[in-house]
Scaffold this motif. Structure first.
Motif, short mmCIF file in Angstrom:
data_model
loop_
_atom_site.label_atom_id
_atom_site.label_comp_id
_atom_site.label_asym_id
_atom_site.label_seq_id
_atom_site.Cartn_x
_atom_site.Cartn_y
_atom_site.Cartn_z
N ILE A 134 0.67 -1.40 0.00
CA ILE A 134 -0.13 0.09 -0.03
C ILE A 134 0.86 1.20 0.03
N GLN A 137 -0.79 4.63 -1.16
CA GLN A 137 -1.69 5.32 -0.27
C GLN A 137 -1.08 5.66 0.72
N LEU A 145 -9.81 5.00 4.41
CA LEU A 145 -9.49 3.86 3.49
C LEU A 145 -10.57 2.68 3.59
N ASP A 149 -7.66 -2.40 3.40
CA ASP A 149 -6.52 -1.58 3.32
C ASP A 149 -6.32 -1.32 4.95
N LYS A 152 -4.08 -3.88 6.20
CA LYS A 152 -2.62 -3.78 5.94
C LYS A 152 -1.88 -2.74 6.56
N GLU A 179 -10.60 -10.87 -0.02
CA GLU A 179 -9.51 -10.02 0.80
C GLU A 179 -8.93 -10.91 1.82
#
Length: 248
Positions: A134, A137, A145, A149, A152, A179
């Protein structure tokens, strides 16, 4: 070499024994799953390993050193990373700033001047974010988010103190099936390459049997089965537990 050794761990709440005489060890670089029905005592066990709860009796040794009585912060400093069922991030901060905060703590720089904090460990934070996929981002606020994410980001924060042991309490909770698969595949790849030992709880049996080297089954606070995934899958008592008859 055992990274974690647990001996006859006990925790009671009133007259109820949430964890009863649980013993196990975790080898270096091993991925160990702790499974069981709701109320089996998994989270209680995790919270004792992490220092959030003190056991009534028993021993916990991390890399040969006793950790019973240490605070979560002290356990973290011994090289233990942790992720939670519900993500815990600073939603007002950017993705990179969340990881920078963990790095500042790891390097004992939390009391650095606030105006300078945002400049410190940027490259290290970005390297970890790239590791978990990521980095693109990094500037976004955690408050906007997607949930996958955020998981993560939490993993990146857990990796910031260069852990020898990673505790993951239901790491895929609340995630969509695809996911879940992606997150655990990513995690397994990272920890195997870095030689990090992992203890995780999980309700998704596909995740458990795909990624665990060994599985332990907890039921009503007792460790009732332990072994390789295929052996645990075929264990008659484990089948009873997951059919709702494990209390018999």
């Amino acid at each position: 070499m055992s990274v974690l050794e647990v001996e006859r761990l006990v925790k009671k709440f009133g007259g109820v024994a949430a964890v009863r005489e649980v013993s196990f060890s975790l080898g270096e670089g091993e991925i160990l799953a702790l499974i069981g029905p709701n109320g089996a005592g998994k989270s209680t066990c995790f919270n004792m390993l992490n220092g959030q709860l003190r056991p009534d009796s028993g021993r916990i040794r991390l890399l040969g050193r006793d950790t019973v009585g240490l605070s979560p912060r002290q356990v973290w400093r011994r090289g233990v990373g942790r992720t939670f069922q519900i993500t815990a991030t600073f939603t007002s901060m950017s993705v990179r700033e969340n990881v920078q905060m963990a790095l500042l703590s790891h390097h004992r720089r939390l009391y650095a001047l606030v105006p300078l904090a945002a400049r410190q460990y940027r490259e290290e934070a970005e390297r970890i974010l790239d590791l978990v996929g990521i980095a693109d981002q990094a500037e976004r606020s955690c408050g906007v988010l997607a949930y996958g994410d955020l998981k993560k980001v939490e993993l990146a924060v857990a990796l910031a103190n260069e852990p020898r042991l990673l505790l993951m309490d239901e790491p895929t909770a609340g995630m969509a099936p695809r996911e879940r698969i992606e997150l655990m595949a990513l995690t397994a790849d990272i920890v195997r390459k870095q030689g990090i030992s992992v203890l995780f709880t999980e309700h998704d049996m596909d995740v458990v049997f795909t990624h665990a080297d060994r599985i332990m089954v907890l039921n009503r606070g007792e460790l009732v089965a332990e072994g390789a995934p295929q052996a645990v899958r075929e264990d008659p008592l484990v089948k009873q537990i997951y059919l709702g008859a494990g209390h018999a």
